[in-house]
Design a protein around this motif. Sequence first.
Motif, PDB file in Angstrom:
ATOM      1  N   GLY A 153     104.985  50.109  47.122  1.00 37.70           N
ATOM      2  CA  GLY A 153     104.945  48.989  48.066  1.00 37.70           C
ATOM      3  C   GLY A 153     105.521  47.718  47.463  1.00 37.70           C
ATOM      4  O   GLY A 153     106.194  46.942  48.145  1.00 37.70           O
ATOM      5  N   VAL A 160     109.383  47.329  47.787  1.00 39.51           N
ATOM      6  CA  VAL A 160     109.958  47.382  49.133  1.00 39.51           C
ATOM      7  C   VAL A 160     111.183  46.481  49.281  1.00 39.51           C
ATOM      8  O   VAL A 160     112.018  46.674  50.158  1.00 39.51           O
ATOM      9  CB  VAL A 160     108.854  47.034  50.174  1.00 39.51           C
ATOM     10  N   ARG A 183     114.467  47.774  50.294  1.00 45.28           N
ATOM     11  CA  ARG A 183     114.668  48.119  51.704  1.00 45.28           C
ATOM     12  C   ARG A 183     114.967  46.890  52.551  1.00 45.28           C
ATOM     13  O   ARG A 183     115.171  46.993  53.753  1.00 45.28           O
ATOM     14  CB  ARG A 183     113.449  48.884  52.234  1.00 45.28           C
ATOM     15  N   PHE A 212     108.043  39.658  54.486  1.00 46.35           N
ATOM     16  CA  PHE A 212     107.852  40.320  53.193  1.00 46.35           C
ATOM     17  C   PHE A 212     107.390  39.299  52.142  1.00 46.35           C
ATOM     18  O   PHE A 212     106.464  39.553  51.372  1.00 46.35           O
ATOM     19  CB  PHE A 212     109.163  40.983  52.750  1.00 46.35           C
ATOM     20  N   ARG A 232     103.775  38.167  52.659  1.00 42.94           N
ATOM     21  CA  ARG A 232     102.879  39.276  52.988  1.00 42.94           C
ATOM     22  C   ARG A 232     101.479  39.087  52.389  1.00 42.94           C
ATOM     23  O   ARG A 232     101.309  38.467  51.341  1.00 42.94           O
ATOM     24  CB  ARG A 232     103.464  40.599  52.495  1.00 42.94           C
ATOM     25  N   MET A 265     100.490  44.417  54.853  1.00 41.24           N
ATOM     26  CA  MET A 265     101.453  45.089  53.979  1.00 41.24           C
ATOM     27  C   MET A 265     101.964  46.394  54.587  1.00 41.24           C
ATOM     28  O   MET A 265     103.163  46.686  54.532  1.00 41.24           O
ATOM     29  CB  MET A 265     100.790  45.349  52.618  1.00 41.24           C
ATOM     30  N   GLN A 266     101.050  47.190  55.141  1.00 37.20           N
ATOM     31  CA  GLN A 266     101.481  48.483  55.690  1.00 37.20           C
ATOM     32  C   GLN A 266     102.453  48.311  56.849  1.00 37.20           C
ATOM     33  O   GLN A 266     103.434  49.039  56.976  1.00 37.20           O
ATOM     34  CB  GLN A 266     100.273  49.293  56.144  1.00 37.20           C
ATOM     35  N   GLU A 285     105.782  47.281  55.401  1.00 41.18           N
ATOM     36  CA  GLU A 285     106.475  48.426  54.797  1.00 41.18           C
ATOM     37  C   GLU A 285     107.116  49.308  55.863  1.00 41.18           C
ATOM     38  O   GLU A 285     108.245  49.770  55.704  1.00 41.18           O
ATOM     39  CB  GLU A 285     105.506  49.256  53.958  1.00 41.18           C
ATOM     40  N   ALA A 345     111.090  49.875  56.143  1.00 41.36           N
ATOM     41  CA  ALA A 345     111.654  51.221  56.118  1.00 41.36           C
ATOM     42  C   ALA A 345     112.494  51.451  57.374  1.00 41.36           C
ATOM     43  O   ALA A 345     113.630  51.923  57.315  1.00 41.36           O
ATOM     44  CB  ALA A 345     110.536  52.259  56.033  1.00 41.36           C
ATOM     45  N   THR A 397     108.078  55.150  59.470  1.00 43.71           N
ATOM     46  CA  THR A 397     107.814  54.064  60.408  1.00 43.71           C
ATOM     47  C   THR A 397     107.032  54.587  61.614  1.00 43.71           C
ATOM     48  O   THR A 397     106.047  53.985  62.043  1.00 43.71           O
ATOM     49  CB  THR A 397     109.149  53.439  60.885  1.00 43.71           C
ATOM     50  N   ASN A 410     103.404  55.279  60.974  1.00 47.40           N
ATOM     51  CA  ASN A 410     102.625  54.048  60.998  1.00 47.40           C
ATOM     52  C   ASN A 410     102.327  53.615  62.439  1.00 47.40           C
ATOM     53  O   ASN A 410     101.203  53.258  62.773  1.00 47.40           O
ATOM     54  CB  ASN A 410     103.396  52.947  60.253  1.00 47.40           C
TER      55      ASN A 410
END
Lengths: 767, 767
Positions: free
Chosen positions: B421, B424, B427, B496, B499, B504-505, B508, B512, B568, B571
């Motif tokens: 994480g 990231v 990305r 980001f 964050r 955070m999730q 991410e 992604a 993604t 999630n």
Amino acid sequence: MDISFSNDPKLYILLPIVYYAWQDAAISNEEYTQITQFIDKQDWLTKAEKEFLSSKINTASPPSRSELFHWKENIDRALTSNSKPKNFTDLGILLANAERISLSDEEIRSIAPKIAQLEQQLGIVSVEILSEYQKRTSITQSHNTKSSFDVSLMTELLNGEQSEIINKVKSIISREDFTPVVDSDTKVFREKVFAWCKILADAGLGSYAYPTACGGKGDMEGYFAIMETLSYQDLSLVIKFGVQFGLWGMSVMFLGTDKHHAKYLAQIGSLELPGCFAMSETHHGSNVKGLQTTATYNHANRTFTINTPQKYDRKEYIGNAAVHGEAATVFAKLVINGIDYGVNAFIVPIRDKQKQTLPGITIEDCGHKMGLNGVDNGIITFSNVVIPYDNMLDKFASVNEKGEFESPIPSDNRRFFTMLGTLVGGRIGIPRSALAAAKVGLTTTIKYSDNRRQFGPDSGQEVPILNYRMHQLRLIPYLAKSYALTFALQYLTKRFINRTEADMQEIEALAAGLKAYTTWNVRNTLQECREATGGKGYLSENRIDDLKNDTEIYTTFEGDNTVLMQLTAKNRLGEYRKEFGEISVGNIFNYVVEQAKTGITEKNPFATRNTDESHLKDANFHLQAFKYRERELVSSAARRFKKLTDDGLEPFDAANIMHPHMIQIADSYLDRVVLEQFLAKLETVNDPTIKDTLTNLYCLFALHKLDEHKAWYLEQGYMEGVKTKAIRKLVSQLCWEIRQDAVPLTEAFDIPENCLGAIATFKAAQA
Amino acid sequence: MDISFSNDPKLYILLPIVYYAWQDAAISNEEYTQITQFIDKQDWLTKAEKEFLSSKINTASPPSRSELFHWKENIDRALTSNSKPKNFTDLGILLANAERISLSDEEIRSIAPKIAQLEQQLGIVSVEILSEYQKRTSITQSHNTKSSFDVSLMTELLNGEQSEIINKVKSIISREDFTPVVDSDTKVFREKVFAWCKILADAGLGSYAYPTACGGKGDMEGYFAIMETLSYQDLSLVIKFGVQFGLWGMSVMFLGTDKHHAKYLAQIGSLELPGCFAMSETHHGSNVKGLQTTATYNHANRTFTINTPQKYDRKEYIGNAAVHGEAATVFAKLVINGIDYGVNAFIVPIRDKQKQTLPGITIEDCGHKMGLNGVDNGIITFSNVVIPYDNMLDKFASVNEKGEFESPIPSDNRRFFTMLGTLVGGRIGIPRSALAAAKVGLTTTIKYSDNRRQFGPDSGQEVPILNYRMHQLRLIPYLAKSYALTFALQYLTKRFINRTEADMQEIEALAAGLKAYTTWNVRNTLQECREATGGKGYLSENRIDDLKNDTEIYTTFEGDNTVLMQLTAKNRLGEYRKEFGEISVGNIFNYVVEQAKTGITEKNPFATRNTDESHLKDANFHLQAFKYRERELVSSAARRFKKLTDDGLEPFDAANIMHPHMIQIADSYLDRVVLEQFLAKLETVNDPTIKDTLTNLYCLFALHKLDEHKAWYLEQGYMEGVKTKAIRKLVSQLCWEIRQDAVPLTEAFDIPENCLGAIATFKAAQA
């Protein structure tokens, strides 16, 4: 005694959730709080029990690694029994019972739904997690390669009548000195490709299509098979070969007369006289009718003077020009006494035998390109270069003894298109070459995907990536399309070779269209191959790199694809207008009845909602649907154009608005032709296993196309959502089934191993 | 007197058809026969007249060139009058009248329909041909570039708060020594790129994101702006820069602790210590959880031994490894006393200052790649390499004094994802870099298309290719998407940087997804740029070559796109399940009412068929439609997964079947986020011309997306065919309107001129 799970077995009911909370990376702090709050509210727990459980869900003092390990051992023990828990609550009860202290049924009935609610609130998909815990095996893991047909029989079918020459070419390109080149210096690469061409010429392959009198075999079909087969090895070689023996040689063959054949063809076929095909100009690529180079006739000494009037009227992208070419077929406007007689072709020497550029000729190198760097493309500028009378390629036009223009075709327009028509071969060679390149990519990718394993259940072997549905959907429809296009291009080749004046226009439209249709398909195929092989697909040793970059220009070569599709569509629209004109003159009633019947049989609610597998796999359904799209697109285009111009739009503007519609017309026509040729090929197959395999591929091709165009069918009311969804499902199912034959289906292409990417022979350590 | 057109003026009525027959290349022999037969049947012609006309339509004796010329003169003369003939019959009558010998009205009434029928039968589109003859001008010819806004204001808007650092980077890359390299030898190119990196490091750009204590500016947002701006110039440089200062430096920054920061960061930021990020292994690329390299702890001397157990567990594709790297962050499974504690990170020296490989380290070169050949990717194998205790990057796990494993995160799974994480950032950097590359391609292509002319009415200037609707449809939606993605990626960057653990999730998942979404979009953009620039797009000097090949791997970098999209979607599905779980626990009634309302307001016949332009351009309509798709895809996925597993499918198999559905979920989510961010940006704009221009781009973005997904909306009954067709039409119209601003819209990207392709400054001779 301290409270613990083993001392107080009913607490086990919550263990699966507690364990999951620590194990899963997706659970948030907020959710720890949710669990704690839940525990707090349970009236079946004592205060001490609540405190114990809460302490196990406290992010400030997480369980130790060994405690986690111990919990998992308990869970695993509970799961070895035959009972199949459906969710975490079931599992918790199982755990509690495993400790031989059962709860009363009543207690369970009261507790279970509460925990189930918590699971739901946390978004836990327990069915998935339990499957992982139980290490249950899935069909995704066990699916594999199983050939259901005789590969060599399939190869025979693909080769058709050309097996002999195909095998001869393969025996040459599989030699070590023909191993594809990676990252060579441009200069070295160009010489390598020239040397390869010379070997092929010496083997008699260069002059294959030329008359026997000029050292050839008069075999045009064989020539195309050579081009196609060479494409497995190196596309610079194919293009250099095609420029020399196809464009340069065949412009002399088709536009010249006996005197030119006698003088040039043998030397061209043996590569003694390397030459160019100088048509495109910087300012006129697609629009060749607008070429500006001039060839001015001088009657006094019977010569032509070739000249580049303005800087950007120079000939550009000319293959063989930068280094090797010694002569060129130059397309230029013939001017006699100040009158422009349209574009004609002339042989112009450009270099001497010592490769010195001749006076009046300026040649620049096009420089580094995205691909095909083994071909020496150049830019040629002519500064009043005088050539003798005999250098005019005079099949379709000439200058007579009196210095007058003569032609059997009076209109410049018409003569120009007749000339171009003889050169349509390029539009057959290019898609066949492209398709062969796609087959190299597909073979490499599919073989690798059958061995490459990635992901899988946490416990257990990783899965071959070809078993993933998404991966199948990316590759297997292209496998089906490659088969479909093989048959369609063989059909086109035969029609081209047996053409008559009556069907020439149709064949030109078909060739233009199939060139665009195939090269776009190849572009997409190789793109998927690149991505489907990940980092490996980026390494030059795996060839997807060169295959992709070399074929990239095929969408521009021999005419920009969008322009060619317009050309095809114009032909279709013209045919439709004529047909409709005749109908409206003749029996309009029958036509209306025919159209209405379509409405009745195809658009009734039963048909638009029919999702029976037998119906969806029925070739009649496919054909009707393909033809309906084709017919409807062309007739609506005719109506639309009329409406737009009736409303006062200039026809040029109306045509501009309709470009996307026109491309759809061409696309629908090509879809239908390709479908029909696949069906025609199926008719010829006797072996039942080959027939079954090909029928599956055929169905996938047909349904994948219907899926691709479903928006259109839905807009038209030709299908309803329930049917398009059923088609999508069947496409996925067919990919799943064909996956088992995918490797053998690529093996049937019989591509020499040295031409495949290195990963084609990759073996997974785990396999 | 012999019969001739001028002697017998009524024959003129047929002249347009006769002339057309010779002039048009599309008419077949069969059709000559049709015309002859028609003539034969006309009772208003005498036998001699029929014979004369037939002789003029005889392919055995075509008219001479001068006769054709003379006919055309007649036609042109007739057309100079004010009368506007609608078809060839009208024109014929005009011709006859021009000779001052009129036919009686009655005669005309009887003859005209017959000729009109013949026209129809021949499929002649006389309206088009007459427009050509009359040299009427069209809006397609006169459409042009007209800036309606202040370009520098738009640039400011795009740069946002980062103008200063962006301009600093631009001032460096526009220097002559930073001119992009074409076709360089790999070895030379790699050194060039290293030298460029050194210049950037010396300018303080390498350590920009590092703490001020370590010589940096602590400015992560600035770092991303640097990466993005460098991408205009050379992508090998960007990746080398990103490997050194991003992956290598930030792995030390985020996974290490003070002792590592103090020891390494300044040296990394100044490029004194070139290093690598060694994560991917040959057998584990996307599935990093499966890494096999081991780091075995030895308590006796407090060291770790790094080892590659099997051949294909070697680290592959490692940037900076083949030539320059002196150390690497290596990801390996930590083993203590035979127990595997999951993947952790370690600093491993790999070369000495003389660039000699250290003992136990074997490095191979990955060899030539499709692109990015300025980056020295290598393969690293470790043979029991011993490193000191302090080399473990110990922010998330460590070995204590007693030789025991310690971590604030007990689960290996969880710890691993927490570690990942922090990384990231890659990305975010990758899609921003990709988008910048797309902008270079778009600017080059659009500027060229504004100047490049091809085709046009036979008589008259050729048309800028950007005036063709098809060309606009290929490029202008990507221009709109480039603007949309600029804002979306700026939003992602800010989220980001700011964050918290709680979001955070989600961040991410967004990173992604946007990485995949953007890089696929860039792939498509550059593909269109290549094809839209034809042969020019194939020449390396125009840079589309390198931009395309370099970004090609971006769809694989930082995780394969299809894998990231699954991530993604997982999630989103998880969030939905939690939400739904809470709802079903809470007030299920309200939820149902809410869903039903959608049905009432959005699916009523008025809404599904509403084609008003104001409705179609309404942001509320777009938002509702985007959200409906997102919500419906995720809820149907939850239902479908339940149904499949309830039916007895293993969850792994069910998930496999649903991969394509999952990708749609991610796609719909990203579409919605990008749309919202475009709208949010519009809210901040004050200048009315900028606002109008951006609103048009926004509308195009929204409608183009709806058009892209129309099959889905039609399947759902959310729109009917009449509405999807109206959207398609509006997309085309918006492209036509935005075309006038297209060049200024690319100028607003403000890309240094030396970074554009050579054709960006191409000027058509005819312009």
